[in-house]
Design an enzyme around this catalytic site. Structure first.
Site, mmCIF file in Angstrom:
data_model
loop_
_atom_site.group_PDB
_atom_site.id
_atom_site.type_symbol
_atom_site.label_atom_id
_atom_site.label_comp_id
_atom_site.label_asym_id
_atom_site.label_seq_id
_atom_site.Cartn_x
_atom_site.Cartn_y
_atom_site.Cartn_z
ATOM 1 N N LYS A 182 0.849 -1.567 -0.326
ATOM 2 C CA LYS A 182 -0.021 -0.154 0.553
ATOM 3 C C LYS A 182 0.784 1.289 -0.153
ATOM 4 C CE LYS A 182 -1.762 -1.478 3.680
ATOM 5 N NZ LYS A 182 -1.558 -3.007 3.989
ATOM 6 N N GLY B 63 4.160 -1.125 9.493
ATOM 7 C CA GLY B 63 5.346 -0.282 8.742
ATOM 8 C C GLY B 63 5.411 -0.027 7.218
ATOM 9 N N HIS B 64 5.692 1.111 7.185
ATOM 10 C CA HIS B 64 6.506 1.361 5.277
ATOM 11 C C HIS B 64 7.937 1.755 5.574
ATOM 12 C CE1 HIS B 64 3.100 4.095 6.953
ATOM 13 N NE2 HIS B 64 3.745 5.566 7.376
ATOM 14 N N HIS C 46 3.384 -5.782 -7.365
ATOM 15 C CA HIS C 46 4.717 -7.414 -7.026
ATOM 16 C C HIS C 46 4.548 -8.117 -8.105
ATOM 17 C CE1 HIS C 46 6.689 -7.339 -2.848
ATOM 18 N NE2 HIS C 46 5.334 -6.765 -2.737
HETATM 19 P P1 IMP Z 1 -2.009 -6.736 16.354
HETATM 20 O O1 IMP Z 1 -2.864 -5.330 15.501
HETATM 21 O O2 IMP Z 1 -0.330 -6.591 16.327
HETATM 22 O O3 IMP Z 1 -2.564 -7.092 17.884
HETATM 23 O O4 IMP Z 1 -1.768 -8.276 15.627
HETATM 24 C C1 IMP Z 1 -2.778 -9.145 15.134
HETATM 25 C C2 IMP Z 1 -3.043 -9.153 14.057
HETATM 26 O O5 IMP Z 1 -2.249 -8.658 12.452
HETATM 27 C C3 IMP Z 1 -1.127 -9.891 14.248
HETATM 28 O O6 IMP Z 1 -1.370 -11.387 12.818
HETATM 29 C C4 IMP Z 1 -0.460 -9.387 12.944
HETATM 30 O O7 IMP Z 1 0.360 -10.120 12.602
HETATM 31 C C5 IMP Z 1 -1.140 -8.621 12.145
HETATM 32 N N1 IMP Z 1 -0.436 -7.534 11.503
HETATM 33 C C6 IMP Z 1 -0.708 -6.047 12.295
HETATM 34 N N2 IMP Z 1 -0.699 -5.168 11.676
HETATM 35 C C7 IMP Z 1 -0.203 -5.695 10.560
HETATM 36 C C8 IMP Z 1 0.603 -5.140 9.177
HETATM 37 O O8 IMP Z 1 1.031 -3.399 9.631
HETATM 38 N N3 IMP Z 1 0.540 -6.064 7.970
HETATM 39 C C9 IMP Z 1 0.583 -7.295 8.688
HETATM 40 N N4 IMP Z 1 0.328 -7.808 9.719
HETATM 41 C C10 IMP Z 1 -0.198 -7.344 10.081
#
Ligand code: IMP
Length: 472
Positions: free
Chosen positions: A24, A48-49, A368
């Site tokens: 994104k 994270g970007h 990709h």
């Molecule tokens: P949380 O958002 O840290 O509570 O994580 C919940 C789930 O969402 C986990 O499986 C994380 O790996 C996934 N997740 C959270 N943020 C991201 C992201 O920015 N990219 C991909 N997966 C994410």
């Protein structure tokens, strides 16, 4: 239209159509060139970007990428904000000579250190019970829990020391009791009212001094009426949505487009009036646990049943493991926030049909496409087989989803190419088989293609239809 008859600025929403990490950032980056204000509406520093500007690389998890390019960055009321992350990202950008214009919603909830600790504590308690989501450990879930439980503390509360003190005195003893008595964990500074009060009052003062807090809805409406173009930047992806994802292996917010209204204070008609672009990776990746029907190979600690099966989740062939490694390496599939290797799999159309409906997608950005180059065959899951029943979209029950068998269609692969040249020359320069692949996906999902990503840089995007120029 404002009273003087001047047209309102356009609004474009970008959402993840899969499991996050669809690229994104690159698309937002490309289209934020036309935008004046870039707004996040959910999530926090779990995203994270990486933004590359003038050969400089910036790794951000909270600050919208547009802020690096001189746009106004806004964190809406639907976000959860760790002020420590926010201010340290801001300071780091300033040290590198930038002066980002950042606004934070006074209605957004604050992530406290006890939220982060409780995130880890509960994930550990869930381990082995097939309930852990593999969270990023940033305190996202516990903060949204407190929001829904009406015991959360908002950015606006940090600006009023009496309110802040009162809220902390109410909530922190509960959190301490939860950690100590329910989970049997010793607590420290993260659960100390005085310490938290001092630190967070300080953050509040800084936010006030810098004039960073706003009533987002009112602010954005004024900007729009002044003709400013607004880009809503979704974080994570559709299958991580707390309502529309594969619960409980989800994040605690709504990455889907409806939340762009709720999470900012502009109405759904405003969001729906503009383009809604779903970003799609030409294959799949996921960080964290939960079912993934088209997964290739597996990743220890994330793929369900991987360890129990001696490092093989579902009797994958060695070829599939090798293929997974190839795609992971070629696509740089390692978490930006956590550094974990991502699970990878083939593109899943039932997932995309679901995403297209939930977010009313008006366009697709398929990224990709270069990563899959040089594979002999590329597969796409066109539907699922669930005990003899054909499913066109993902089922609402995660348990049923985990039993879905993918039904694949095979495509001949496409050769590697000079992708910079392809991006420069445009769609017709894309290898023929790659065109057949993306056109098939678009037809099946019934959403036109707006862009195709053939590399990480923003110049490596073929734009077929720029949503900001549609009404011109
Ligand atoms: P949380 O958002 O840290 O509570 O994580 C919940 C789930 O969402 C986990 O499986 C994380 O790996 C996934 N997740 C959270 N943020 C991201 C992201 O920015 N990219 C991909 N997966 C994410």
């Amino acid at each position: 239209m404002d009273r003087a008859g001047k047209p309102d600025g356009m609004v474009v929403t970008i959402v993840g159509s899969q499991l996050g990490d669809e690229g994104k950032g690159g698309i937002v980056d490309r289209w934020s060139e036309s935008a004046d204000v870039v707004v996040r509406y959910q999530g926090g520093d779990n995203a994270g970007h990486t933004v590359v500007n003038d050969n400089q690389e910036y790794k951000l998890s909270l600050v919208p990428s547009g802020a690096v390019r001189g746009k106004v960055g806004v964190l809406g009321n639907g976000c959860v904000i760790n002020p420590e992350t926010l201010l340290s990202e801001l300071d780091a950008l300033r040290e590198r000579g930038l002066d980002p214009d950042l606004k934070v919603a006074r209605r957004a909830h604050v992530i406290f250190p006890y939220h982060r600790e409780l995130d880890g504590i509960e994930e550990r308690a869930k381990e082995g019970k097939q309930l852990d989501a593999g969270t990023t450990g940033r305190g996202i879930g516990p903060t949204y829990e407190d929001k829904a439980g009406r015991r959360g503390i908002r950015i606006g509360d940090l600006l009023d020391s009496e309110v802040l003190r009162g809220r902390l005195e109410y909530v922190v003893p509960q959190k301490r009791a939860l950690a100590e008595s329910v989970f049997g964990v010793e607590t420290g500074d993260a659960f100390d009212v005085d310490r938290l009060y001092e630190d967070y009052r300080g953050y509040g003062e800084r936010l006030r001094e810098e004039g960073m807090t706003v009533n987002t809805g009112a602010y954005l409406e004024d900007e729009r009426e002044a003709g400013k173009e607004i880009l809503f930047e979704g974080a994570q992806g559709t299958v991580l949505d707390i309502d529309h994802g594969n619960y409980p292996f989800v994040t605690s917010s709504n990455p889907t487009a409806g939340a762009a209204a709720v999470g900012t204070g502009l109405g759904p008609a405003v969001v729906g009036e503009g383009a809604i672009v779903g970003v799609v990776k030409a294959y799949l990746s996921r960080v964290g646990t939960g079912p993934l029907p088209t997964e290739l190979g597996g990743v220890e600690g994330q793929t369900p049943g991987y360890e129990a099966n001696g490092g093989d989740a579902d009797d994958d062939t060695e070829d599939e493991e090798t293929l997974a490694t190839e795609i992971r390496e070629a696509g740089g599939e390692y978490g930006t926030v956590t550094g974990r290797p991502r699970r990878v799999g083939w593109l899943d159309l039932p997932m995309l049909r679901h995403a297209a409906r939930v977010s009313s997608l008006s366009g697709l950005a398929i990224n990709h496409v270069d990563t899959l180059a040089a594979l002999e065959t590329v597969r796409v899951c066109e539907r699922y087989d669930l005990a003899g029943e054909a499913l066109e979209a993902i089922p609402a029950s995660t348990e049923r989803w985990s039993r879905c068998e993918p039904v694949y269609r095979e495509f001949e692969g496409w050769p590697d190419a000079d992708w910079e040249r392809v991006a420069e020359e445009g769609y017709e320069a894309l290898p023929e088989n790659a065109r057949a692949y993306v056109e098939y996906v678009s037809n099946e999902v019934e959403v036109p293609i707006d862009a195709i990503g053939v590399g990480p840089g923003r110049e490596q995007t073929i734009v077929l239809d720029d949503p900001f120029s549609r009404s011109e």
